[in-house]
Design an enzyme around this catalytic site. Structure first.
Site, mmCIF file in Angstrom:
data_model
loop_
_atom_site.group_PDB
_atom_site.id
_atom_site.type_symbol
_atom_site.label_atom_id
_atom_site.label_comp_id
_atom_site.label_asym_id
_atom_site.label_seq_id
_atom_site.Cartn_x
_atom_site.Cartn_y
_atom_site.Cartn_z
ATOM 1 N N GLU A 114 0.833 -1.218 0.000
ATOM 2 C CA GLU A 114 0.000 0.000 0.000
ATOM 3 C C GLU A 114 0.861 1.260 0.000
ATOM 4 O O GLU A 114 0.537 2.241 -0.672
ATOM 5 C CB GLU A 114 -0.923 -0.016 1.235
ATOM 6 N N GLU A 134 -3.475 -9.902 3.892
ATOM 7 C CA GLU A 134 -4.196 -9.650 5.149
ATOM 8 C C GLU A 134 -5.273 -10.686 5.458
ATOM 9 O O GLU A 134 -5.549 -10.956 6.628
ATOM 10 C CB GLU A 134 -4.835 -8.252 5.132
HETATM 11 N N1 COA Z 1 4.491 -7.220 11.788
HETATM 12 C C1 COA Z 1 5.289 -7.424 12.850
HETATM 13 N N2 COA Z 1 6.431 -8.107 12.783
HETATM 14 C C2 COA Z 1 6.795 -8.612 11.602
HETATM 15 C C3 COA Z 1 6.021 -8.452 10.441
HETATM 16 C C4 COA Z 1 4.821 -7.708 10.575
HETATM 17 N N3 COA Z 1 4.034 -7.468 9.523
HETATM 18 N N4 COA Z 1 6.627 -9.083 9.418
HETATM 19 C C5 COA Z 1 7.753 -9.612 9.921
HETATM 20 N N5 COA Z 1 7.846 -9.338 11.236
HETATM 21 C C6 COA Z 1 8.913 -9.725 12.161
HETATM 22 C C7 COA Z 1 8.796 -11.193 12.569
HETATM 23 O O1 COA Z 1 7.868 -11.353 13.613
HETATM 24 C C8 COA Z 1 10.223 -11.466 12.996
HETATM 25 O O2 COA Z 1 10.433 -10.903 14.264
HETATM 26 P P1 COA Z 1 11.160 -11.769 15.428
HETATM 27 O O3 COA Z 1 12.515 -12.058 14.867
HETATM 28 O O4 COA Z 1 11.176 -10.845 16.602
HETATM 29 O O5 COA Z 1 10.326 -12.996 15.597
HETATM 30 C C9 COA Z 1 11.053 -10.657 12.008
HETATM 31 O O6 COA Z 1 10.164 -9.632 11.509
HETATM 32 C C10 COA Z 1 11.558 -11.445 10.834
HETATM 33 O O7 COA Z 1 10.452 -12.080 10.216
HETATM 34 P P2 COA Z 1 10.415 -13.642 9.837
HETATM 35 O O8 COA Z 1 8.992 -14.045 9.700
HETATM 36 O O9 COA Z 1 11.252 -14.403 10.797
HETATM 37 O O10 COA Z 1 11.132 -13.610 8.420
HETATM 38 P P3 COA Z 1 10.939 -14.644 7.222
HETATM 39 O O11 COA Z 1 11.985 -14.320 6.219
HETATM 40 O O12 COA Z 1 10.892 -16.040 7.752
HETATM 41 O O13 COA Z 1 9.497 -14.325 6.602
HETATM 42 C C11 COA Z 1 7.752 -12.883 5.765
HETATM 43 C C12 COA Z 1 9.279 -13.102 5.957
HETATM 44 C C13 COA Z 1 7.575 -11.471 5.223
HETATM 45 C C14 COA Z 1 7.206 -13.896 4.744
HETATM 46 C C15 COA Z 1 7.019 -13.053 7.131
HETATM 47 O O14 COA Z 1 7.703 -12.268 8.092
HETATM 48 C C16 COA Z 1 5.583 -12.612 7.107
HETATM 49 O O15 COA Z 1 4.740 -13.343 6.609
HETATM 50 N N6 COA Z 1 5.290 -11.406 7.638
HETATM 51 C C17 COA Z 1 3.931 -10.894 7.734
HETATM 52 C C18 COA Z 1 3.443 -10.420 6.371
HETATM 53 C C19 COA Z 1 2.009 -9.933 6.502
HETATM 54 O O16 COA Z 1 1.101 -10.693 6.748
HETATM 55 N N7 COA Z 1 1.825 -8.607 6.298
HETATM 56 C C20 COA Z 1 0.533 -8.002 6.413
HETATM 57 C C21 COA Z 1 0.326 -7.503 7.799
HETATM 58 S S1 COA Z 1 -1.270 -6.768 8.057
#
Ligand code: COA
Length: 259
Positions: A114, A134
């Site tokens: 966004e 989402e």
């Molecule tokens: N909000 C809060 N924290 C987030 C985040 C988010 N949207 N996206 C990533 N993080 C944090 C993780 O919790 C993690 O924190 P930690 O190390 O304290 O546990 C850190 O960032 C690294 O993320 P991680 O998931 O371990 O990395 P990855 O490479 O395995 O995966 C993603 C990357 C982007 C696929 C995964 O983090 C993810 O699915 N994030 C959420 C995406 C999402 O749904 N966005 C819409 C939100 S409304």
């Protein structure tokens, strides 16, 4: 100005805003959204700034969404206020009179996608990934994602991405018209600078007018053709118009003052 979650630097009239929460993949918490709003407002009032780049810190992510940890426990009313506040900030980016380019250096998910869409142009690295995931969290977009994705890629694909939560590659985003360019990761910023240098050489008053006019196409209850007439008229009253046309006739390069 010092921010908690942003790094900012101005070089050659270009403000680079780096969202700086790499350990959270630059997820947007409330504070960061507020700070982005403040940085954009400051830039609007700073005549030395001619263009803006928004990017994310670290190797992996532009912005991996809204900060999920902040969403727990919000009431329905608080949720609506949260969405409204973010939408106002993103709207201020879209309405900025200075060109704003998203330099997408990795994940652009949820609020990250966004944010990129609220910018005027988007340059993605080959590693970028886009999506509106989402629904996997029992949510939908809050910062304009259901509206702007349709504007950029049309209802068919926008619906598919919002319903499935699927992520797409930078190449797919380019094919769909979501981004302007895909470049190797190390060239993202230089491509943004190249684009802004070109735009900076044009009249700032005309750039502001054309942004307004383009935006007006998507504004409800506004006749974009009328906006174009108004903005065209405004241009004729500027020093930049006199300079641009004189320079053309005198076969020299125009020097615009942005008035
Ligand atoms: N909000 C809060 N924290 C987030 C985040 C988010 N949207 N996206 C990533 N993080 C944090 C993780 O919790 C993690 O924190 P930690 O190390 O304290 O546990 C850190 O960032 C690294 O993320 P991680 O998931 O371990 O990395 P990855 O490479 O395995 O995966 C993603 C990357 C982007 C696929 C995964 O983090 C993810 O699915 N994030 C959420 C995406 C999402 O749904 N966005 C819409 C939100 S409304």
């Amino acid at each position: 100005m010092i921010f908690e979650n942003l790094l900012t630097i101005i070089e050659n009239g270009i403000l680079t805003i780096t969202i700086n929460r790499p350990d959270k993949l630059n997820a947007l918490n409330k504070k960061t959204v507020e700070e982005i709003g403040l940085a954009i407002r400051n830039a609007e009032n700073n005549r030395d700034i001619k263009g803006i780049i928004i990017t994310g810190a670290g190797e992996k992510s532009f912005v991996a969404g809204a900060d999920i940890s902040e969403l727990f426990g919000l009431s329905i009313e608080e949720g609506k206020n949260y969405a409204k506040a973010g939408q106002l900030v993103f709207e201020s980016i879209e309405r900025s009179s200075k060109p704003v380019i998203a330099a997408i250096n990795g994940f652009a998910l949820g609020a990250g996608c966004e944010l990129a869409m609220a910018c005027h142009l988007r340059v993605a690295g080959e590693n970028a990934k886009f999506g509106q995931p989402e629904v996997s969290l029992g949510l939908i977009s809050a910062y304009g994602g259901t509206q702007r994705l349709i504007q950029y890629i049309g209802k068919t694909k926008a619906t598919e991405l919002h319903l499935t939560g699927d992520l797409i590659s930078a190449e797919e985003a380019l094919k769909l018209g979501l981004v302007n360019y895909v470049v190797p990761k190390e060239k993202i910023i230089s491509k943004c600078v190249e684009l802004l240098e070109k735009i900076k050489s044009k009249s700032p008053t005309a750039i502001s007018s054309v942004i307004n006019s383009l935006n007006s196409h998507f504004e409800k209850d506004v006749d974009g053709f009328n906006t174009e007439i108004e903005e065209f008229g405004k241009c004729l009253g500027t020093e930049d118009f006199k300079e641009g046309t004189s320079a053309f006739i005198e076969k020299r390069k125009a020097v615009f003052v942005g008035k």
